[in-house]
Design a protein around this motif. Structure first.
Motif, PDB file in Angstrom:
ATOM      1  N   LEU A  30       0.868  -1.176   0.000  1.00  0.00           N
ATOM      2  CA  LEU A  30       0.000   0.000   0.000  1.00  0.00           C
ATOM      3  C   LEU A  30       0.902   1.223   0.000  1.00  0.00           C
ATOM      4  CD1 LEU A  30      -2.886   1.163   0.190  1.00  0.00           C
ATOM      5  CD2 LEU A  30      -2.635   1.127   2.682  1.00  0.00           C
ATOM      6  N   LEU A  31       0.677   2.134  -0.925  1.00  0.00           N
ATOM      7  CA  LEU A  31       1.545   3.312  -1.016  1.00  0.00           C
ATOM      8  C   LEU A  31       1.276   4.271   0.142  1.00  0.00           C
ATOM      9  CD1 LEU A  31       1.452   4.015  -4.863  1.00  0.00           C
ATOM     10  CD2 LEU A  31       3.299   2.996  -3.515  1.00  0.00           C
ATOM     11  N   PRO A  32       2.266   5.083   0.496  1.00  0.00           N
ATOM     12  CA  PRO A  32       2.064   6.074   1.560  1.00  0.00           C
ATOM     13  C   PRO A  32       0.899   7.000   1.221  1.00  0.00           C
ATOM     14  CG  PRO A  32       4.374   5.947   0.947  1.00  0.00           C
ATOM     15  CD  PRO A  32       3.630   5.118  -0.046  1.00  0.00           C
ATOM     16  N   ALA A  33       0.244   7.524   2.257  1.00  0.00           N
ATOM     17  CA  ALA A  33      -0.869   8.472   2.094  1.00  0.00           C
ATOM     18  C   ALA A  33      -2.041   7.859   1.327  1.00  0.00           C
ATOM     19  CB  ALA A  33      -0.419   9.756   1.397  1.00  0.00           C
ATOM     20  N   HIS A  34      -2.134   6.538   1.369  1.00  0.00           N
ATOM     21  CA  HIS A  34      -3.222   5.850   0.674  1.00  0.00           C
ATOM     22  C   HIS A  34      -4.064   5.046   1.677  1.00  0.00           C
ATOM     23  CE1 HIS A  34      -1.333   6.862  -3.084  1.00  0.00           C
ATOM     24  NE2 HIS A  34      -2.248   6.188  -3.779  1.00  0.00           N
ATOM     25  N   THR A  35      -5.309   4.863   1.291  1.00  0.00           N
ATOM     26  CA  THR A  35      -6.137   3.867   1.954  1.00  0.00           C
ATOM     27  C   THR A  35      -6.554   2.844   0.907  1.00  0.00           C
ATOM     28  OG1 THR A  35      -8.086   5.224   1.561  1.00  0.00           O
ATOM     29  CG2 THR A  35      -7.061   5.404   3.739  1.00  0.00           C
ATOM     30  N   LEU A  36      -6.772   1.653   1.374  1.00  0.00           N
ATOM     31  CA  LEU A  36      -7.232   0.594   0.473  1.00  0.00           C
ATOM     32  C   LEU A  36      -8.504   0.000   1.056  1.00  0.00           C
ATOM     33  CD1 LEU A  36      -5.341  -2.072  -1.414  1.00  0.00           C
ATOM     34  CD2 LEU A  36      -7.005  -2.853   0.255  1.00  0.00           C
ATOM     35  N   VAL A  37      -9.544  -0.047   0.250  1.00  0.00           N
ATOM     36  CA  VAL A  37     -10.796  -0.650   0.687  1.00  0.00           C
ATOM     37  C   VAL A  37     -10.947  -2.005  -0.012  1.00  0.00           C
ATOM     38  CG1 VAL A  37     -13.309  -0.436   0.684  1.00  0.00           C
ATOM     39  CG2 VAL A  37     -11.882   1.590   1.128  1.00  0.00           C
ATOM     40  N   TYR A  38     -11.235  -3.036   0.781  1.00  0.00           N
ATOM     41  CA  TYR A  38     -11.425  -4.381   0.238  1.00  0.00           C
ATOM     42  C   TYR A  38     -12.810  -4.856   0.631  1.00  0.00           C
ATOM     43  CZ  TYR A  38     -10.685  -9.417  -0.435  1.00  0.00           C
ATOM     44  OH  TYR A  38     -10.781 -10.724  -0.836  1.00  0.00           O
ATOM     45  N   ARG A  39     -13.629  -5.088  -0.379  1.00  0.00           N
ATOM     46  CA  ARG A  39     -15.010  -5.511  -0.110  1.00  0.00           C
ATOM     47  C   ARG A  39     -15.487  -6.416  -1.245  1.00  0.00           C
ATOM     48  NH1 ARG A  39     -19.759  -1.153   1.375  1.00  0.00           N
ATOM     49  NH2 ARG A  39     -21.414  -2.649   1.765  1.00  0.00           N
ATOM     50  N   ASP A  40     -16.072  -7.511  -0.874  1.00  0.00           N
ATOM     51  CA  ASP A  40     -16.586  -8.474  -1.865  1.00  0.00           C
ATOM     52  C   ASP A  40     -15.525  -8.849  -2.903  1.00  0.00           C
ATOM     53  OD1 ASP A  40     -19.035  -8.309  -0.590  1.00  0.00           O
ATOM     54  OD2 ASP A  40     -19.703  -6.634  -1.850  1.00  0.00           O
ATOM     55  N   GLY A  41     -14.314  -8.965  -2.446  1.00  0.00           N
ATOM     56  CA  GLY A  41     -13.242  -9.395  -3.351  1.00  0.00           C
ATOM     57  C   GLY A  41     -12.696  -8.306  -4.245  1.00  0.00           C
ATOM     58  N   VAL A  42     -13.155  -7.077  -4.050  1.00  0.00           N
ATOM     59  CA  VAL A  42     -12.687  -5.972  -4.900  1.00  0.00           C
ATOM     60  C   VAL A  42     -11.756  -5.067  -4.092  1.00  0.00           C
ATOM     61  CG1 VAL A  42     -13.372  -3.965  -6.279  1.00  0.00           C
ATOM     62  CG2 VAL A  42     -14.795  -6.043  -6.259  1.00  0.00           C
ATOM     63  N   LEU A  43     -10.587  -4.767  -4.689  1.00  0.00           N
ATOM     64  CA  LEU A  43      -9.596  -3.900  -4.042  1.00  0.00           C
ATOM     65  C   LEU A  43      -9.650  -2.514  -4.667  1.00  0.00           C
ATOM     66  CD1 LEU A  43      -6.607  -6.381  -4.156  1.00  0.00           C
ATOM     67  CD2 LEU A  43      -7.499  -5.396  -2.047  1.00  0.00           C
ATOM     68  N   ASP A  44      -9.602  -1.488  -3.831  1.00  0.00           N
ATOM     69  CA  ASP A  44      -9.623  -0.124  -4.377  1.00  0.00           C
ATOM     70  C   ASP A  44      -8.724   0.767  -3.503  1.00  0.00           C
ATOM     71  OD1 ASP A  44     -10.209   2.199  -5.697  1.00  0.00           O
ATOM     72  OD2 ASP A  44     -12.085   2.548  -4.603  1.00  0.00           O
ATOM     73  N   ALA A  45      -7.556   1.113  -4.028  1.00  0.00           N
ATOM     74  CA  ALA A  45      -6.617   1.971  -3.293  1.00  0.00           C
ATOM     75  C   ALA A  45      -6.736   3.405  -3.804  1.00  0.00           C
ATOM     76  CB  ALA A  45      -5.197   1.465  -3.471  1.00  0.00           C
ATOM     77  N   GLN A  46      -6.797   4.343  -2.869  1.00  0.00           N
ATOM     78  CA  GLN A  46      -6.924   5.762  -3.239  1.00  0.00           C
ATOM     79  C   GLN A  46      -6.049   6.612  -2.310  1.00  0.00           C
ATOM     80  OE1 GLN A  46      -8.767   7.051  -5.692  1.00  0.00           O
ATOM     81  NE2 GLN A  46      -9.714   5.111  -6.316  1.00  0.00           N
ATOM     82  N   PRO A  47      -5.490   7.714  -2.836  1.00  0.00           N
ATOM     83  CA  PRO A  47      -4.728   8.609  -1.954  1.00  0.00           C
ATOM     84  C   PRO A  47      -5.673   9.471  -1.119  1.00  0.00           C
ATOM     85  CG  PRO A  47      -4.757   9.488  -4.182  1.00  0.00           C
ATOM     86  CD  PRO A  47      -5.479   8.170  -4.233  1.00  0.00           C
TER      87      PRO A  47
END
Lengths: 344, 577
Positions: free
Chosen positions: B177-194
């Protein structure tokens, strides 16, 4: 003669068509029909000046390398002379054997008598032929001729706020090319210019940037010519350059350094309008000769210049407005491959 | 000095415990929270001051958080849970050195997050229908069924940057996970955003005198924001401007400081300056010997604690500093990292030089990206010398390394040239190299690392300052120097930058030669099949390519290769010591 691609050694009849019988690649030269060298010898000179493709170079460096190799051949001629003298002595003891040996070695020696001047006619044609047959060799410095390269840098307003730690001013654009193509500016945070406005894209902005460093050290890198030997003095005394604003250090070739370049000297340069910065003794040599930086392999130029710019300027000797780095001119670079040319 | 791990998915008996055990040097105590479809773990040193429970439950939401916030709060876990009550990504102006995992049992949503500049790390991998995550790669290697395959492209990047940039790490499938990012994992889907990104917003009305005041105020504030009630804090003092600045502001903040400096013997560069600063500020200074033999002795442990390959030789001396600090009873250490990146240090200058001359020659690319890659001085441009044909065929096509730089250097809209270089420096060199490696080396000895110059308000202020306040002519970090004028000795403020110059060439060719025999000897190189033995042999004999003028590159390059080989062996045994 060996092919530079597959190393197949072909006898003349098999290669008479100008093509390697093994890999079918072309030859650039054919000594049997008058070429001064074989392809392998020419390639060997290119490999030497480019340190096997890792250092950028100009065609002139190859020209001097070939001349240097010829000069070494003349070194052989000196040996021949020694042998000839010895043979004469031998003749006294064994007349027939001594006669033959003295004739052979004496003739070879005379044919290749040592001279001071660079002689390598027809190099340009040979170079063109090489590039047309084998294409440009790796590491060849070849200027781009695009509008972008010729136009002044567009972000100059911002860049003029910054400066360089040091500058190398060269007496000719080709030396600028040698340094820039080998990333000397990047590796050493160093401006590189020649006074005639080269390179045009960077010249005005870089010159303005140099004014922003009150502790600037400038290195004058040049040929042993009238103009070259005046360069450091001109930079130190010209208000348009660095008068009263920077320390100027002499790192170029001066007549006193040219002894080891004997055999690679060239015709004298044109007389300047004034001789400030040149001693009477230097003038005497320059009236008859000149010597170019091309005579020194690129790797050596870069390493010795690096040594010069990393030396303590305060420890250098000073003559009027100019500091002189005698150490860097006198010694071989520590990491050099032991090439036989001295940087002065 | 703590770490987290966990997974989302079907129960995986024993794995969480193995993941926690893999970082036993990050604490003597583990906490575990399990529920239907997830497990969270936290490892920490029990009894340390300022430590609150770091696994917190609030209704259906449960969070595990390691690290600290700036300014400190009683419970970072609780604070993050509250901040993200309505929006899992709403971290706002959060600052500090932390990584967290938050799971919502109702929505079955996992959120991972990292601090703004990347002090704390977080890795994840999708495997066997689960998403596993951890503070360190070695915790993921502890998942017994995880296949471990080396990613050649990531190694190729390491050999250019001296660290592995971006999301990919050199074990295929594992992401960072990159710095200043959050990653949401739900129903098998990954979504990383700054949730945060530095951007230029130059205040053209800002006067130099006001900028100097801002630097003083914000730097001191940054230091204060990272004091957490410790009776005494450590400081890694190099004697250069940045660590001396932190020393000054720590003293001004009233902290009880104990400094540690490295002694490289006769090759020490700034030791006298460190002594001078300590004397002027009245700080107790401990000199830590760091010779080649000292480094050879700890090398294997350095590699294991680094967890990923970091090819800068500064890591081992940092490890020795950490050991000395731990032996002195210190639990938190400050350093001066970040000054160059924030205030336009010497690394900007070569880029400016190259920018001015541009692309002058045929057969020779001089793009900004190419120049920047070259500035790392590892193996960019030397691939033909170093790589075997078989290895070269594996590393992937062109452009993969440049892609990391394009958002900064290639984007004219990103700001003035100096700021674009600084953004690249902060995002890559700072956040993906300097900070994580400093954290690993401090944590190797149970120390909490504090990096006050990587502070959000200070960094944002630096991007409001006109560029000439940072690089002023040839004077680097001008505004920082003015801020310290008359506060530190003149020669400390105005002397030329030397940096922590580890005499690694002397070390690898001398006292470390036996270690290198093992790691980079003919047999090892041939067995690995990646590198040309003749090039490595030449380096080990002290010879680099003809175009190289600096002898120190031999040591830097050999160190990077030795580190890589040792790290590959570390992965071969799945992180086991």
């Amino acid at each position: 003669m060996k092919c530079i691609y597959c190393a197949h050694d072909a006898m003349y009849p098999d290669r008479a068509a100008g093509v390697c019988p093994n890999c079918k690649k072309g030859y650039a030269f054919e000594p049997r029909t008058g070429s001064a060298y074989s392809d392998m010898a020419f390639k060997s000179a290119i490999d030497a000046v480019s340190a096997n493709g890792t250092v950028r170079f100009l065609p002139e460096h190859v020209r001097y390398e070939l001349a240097r190799r010829k000069r070494r051949g003349r070194g052989t001629s000196n040996t021949c002379f020694t042998f000839a003298v010895g043979s004469v002595a031998l003749m006294l003891a064994a007349p027939l054997a001594g006669l033959v040996l003295s004739a052979v070695f004496g003739t070879i020696g005379l044919l290749a008598a040592p001279g001071a001047r660079l002689k390598l006619d027809g190099f340009q044609a040979d170079w063109s032929r090489w590039c047309s047959v084998h294409s440009d060799p790796p590491g060849l410095i070849k200027r781009r001729h695009t509008t972008k390269v010729a136009e002044p840098y567009r972000g100059g307003d911002e860049m003029q706020q910054y400066s360089f730690d040091r500058a190398v001013i060269c007496d000719r654009p080709e030396t600028v090319d040698l340094l820039l193509a080998n990333n000397f500016h990047f590796e050493n945070n160093c401006a590189v210019l020649s006074p005639d406005g080269y390179p045009p894209r960077a010249f005005d902005t870089v010159k303005a940037m140099l004014r922003q460093n009150p502790k600037l050290t400038v290195y004058a890198l040049h040929d042993a010519t009238f103009e070259g030997c005046r360069l450091a003095q001109m930079l130190a005394s010209s208000p348009d350059w660095f008068k009263g604003r920077a320390r100027v250090v002499e790192v170029g070739i001066r007549p006193g350094h040219t002894k080891r370049l004997r055999g690679l000297w060239t015709a004298p340069s044109s007389l300047p309008s004034e001789f400030s910065g040149i001693t009477d003794e230097e003038r005497k040599w320059l009236d008859a000769n000149s010597a170019e930086l091309f005579a020194i392999r690129p790797e050596q130029v870069i390493k010795r210049l690096f040594k010069a710019i990393t030396s303590d300027v305060d420890a250098l000797s000073r003559d009027a407005d100019v500091w002189t780095d005698k150490r860097s001119l006198a010694v071989e670079s520590q990491t050099s491959d032991g090439g036989d040319d001295a940087f002065g | 000095m703590s770490g987290i791990c966990g997974y989302v998915g079907a129960d995986d008996p024993g794995t969480l415990e193995r993941m926690l055990a893999a970082i036993d040097y990050r604490g003597d105590t583990s906490l575990v929270e399990r529920g239907a479809g997830y497990a969270l773990g936290y490892r920490f040193w029990k009894g340390r001051p300022g430590k609150a429970p770091a696994i917190v439950r609030e209704g259906a939401r449960v969070i595990a958080c390691c690290g600290t916030l700036a300014p400190p709060v009683a419970s970072p876990a609780q604070a993050i849970l509250e901040r993200t009550a309505s929006d899992p990504r709403a971290l706002g102006d959060i600052d500090g050195a932390f990584a967290f995992a938050r799971y919502d049992e109702t929505t079955r949503e996992l959120v991972l997050g990292r601090d703004p500049f990347g002090v704390r790390s977080l890795y994840y991998v999708e495997h066997a229908g689960r998403l596993y995550f951890a503070s360190e790669l070695k915790q993921l290697l502890a998942i017994a069924s995880l296949p471990v395959e080396i990613d050649a492209t990531a190694i190729h990047k390491y050999l250019t940057f001296s660290f592995v940039p971006g999301e990919a790490v050199p074990v295929r499938g594992v992401r960072r996970l990159l710095p200043a990012h959050t990653l949401v994992y739900r129903d098998g889907v990954l979504d990383a955003q700054p949730y945060f990104a530095l951007a230029e917003s130059i205040d053209t009305n800002l006067e130099l005198a006001e900028a100097v005041k801002q630097v003083r105020r914000l730097s001191k504030q940054a230091v204060v924001r990272r004091l957490n009630g410790e009776a005494e804090v450590g400081l890694f003092l190099s004697g250069g401007l940045d660590s001396s600045a932190v020393a000054y502001w720590l003293k001004e903040a009233g902290a009880n400081v104990r400094a540690f400096s490295l002694d490289f013997g006769e090759r020490s560069v700034e030791l006298e300056q460190a002594r001078e600063v300590a004397k002027v500020l009245g700080i107790r200074l401990e000199i830590v010997p760091a010779g080649g033999a000292d480094i050879a002795r700890v090398f294997d442990d350095v590699v294991a604690r680094l967890d990923l390959p970091f090819g800068d030789a500064v890591t081992a001396p940092q490890y020795l500093l950490g050991r000395a600090a731990q032996e002195a009873g210190i639990i938190a250490v400050f350093n001066g990292e970040g000054g160059d990146q924030l205030f336009g240090g010497w690394t900007s200058k070569p880029m400016i030089a190259a920018e001015m001359y541009g692309d002058l020659y045929e057969h020779q690319e001089h793009t900004r990206e190419e120049t920047y890659l070259r500035s790392y001085h590892r193996f960019y441009g030397l691939e033909d010398e170093l790589y075997t044909p078989a290895w070269k065929a594996q590393v992937g096509g062109p452009g993969q390394r440049r892609a990391h730089l394009r958002p900064y250097l290639g984007d004219e809209a990103a700001g003035v040239f100096l700021n674009r270089v600084r953004l690249a420096d902060i995002s890559l060199k700072g956040s993906q190299n300097i900070l994580p490696r400093a954290e690993r080396m401090a944590n190797a000895w149970g120390l909490d690392v504090r990096v006050p110059l990587f502070d959000r308000p200070l960094a944002e202020a630096s991007f409001r300052m006109p560029p000439e306040m940072k690089l002023h002519g040839a004077c680097e970090k001008y505004v920082l120097k003015l801020a310290l004028k008359n506060r530190l000795p003149e020669d400390i403020v105005w002397r030329k930058k030397f940096g922590m110059s580890v005499p690694m060439t002397d070390f690898v060719l001398g006292p470390m030669a036996a270690l290198l025999d093992d790691l980079l000897g003919e047999r090892s190189i041939k067995a690995r099949g990646m590198f040309r033995p003749e090039y490595v042999r030449a380096l080990r004999e002290g010879h680099d390519v003809a175009s190289e003028t600096r002898r120190r590159r031999v040591g830097e390059r050999l160190w990077a290769l030795a580190m890589l080989e040792a790290w590959l062996r570390f992965v071969d045994r799945r992180g086991a010591r």
